[in-house]
Design a protein around this motif. Structure first.
Motif, PDB file in Angstrom:
ATOM      1  N   PHE A 157     -45.002  42.929  82.208  1.00  0.00           N
ATOM      2  CA  PHE A 157     -43.664  42.688  81.399  1.00  0.00           C
ATOM      3  C   PHE A 157     -42.824  41.803  81.801  1.00  0.00           C
ATOM      4  N   ASP A 158     -43.384  40.898  82.862  1.00  0.00           N
ATOM      5  CA  ASP A 158     -42.657  39.927  83.478  1.00  0.00           C
ATOM      6  C   ASP A 158     -42.711  38.811  82.443  1.00  0.00           C
ATOM      7  N   HIS A 159     -41.423  38.152  82.201  1.00  0.00           N
ATOM      8  CA  HIS A 159     -41.522  37.227  81.083  1.00  0.00           C
ATOM      9  C   HIS A 159     -41.572  35.652  81.868  1.00  0.00           C
TER      10      HIS A 159
END
Length: 66
Positions: A64-66
């Motif tokens: 879920f890291d951007h």
């Protein structure tokens, strides 16, 4: 589902200043409950343990890291 027996846990990384946190209860049979720590009487989200484990695994692996 009755959540009166839920034992709510907050991350040890949460600050004590009332920050934006979620609390999780994993002591309920067959379900993981999640709530907003700022609104403990508000709505709760319920997940199957496998769903919750998949979510936590995704967080830990950076999905879920951007």
């Amino acid at each position: 589902m009755v959540l009166s027996t839920a034992v709510w846990l907050k991350s040890s990384l949460s600050s004590g200043n009332g920050g934006q946190c979620v609390e999780v209860a994993v002591n309920l049979p067959g379900v993981v409950a999640v709530r907003d720590s700022k609104d403990p009487d508000g709505p709760k989200l319920l997940f199957a343990p496998a769903e919750w484990n998949a979510f936590v695994g995704g967080v830990k692996s950076g999905v879920f890291d951007h």
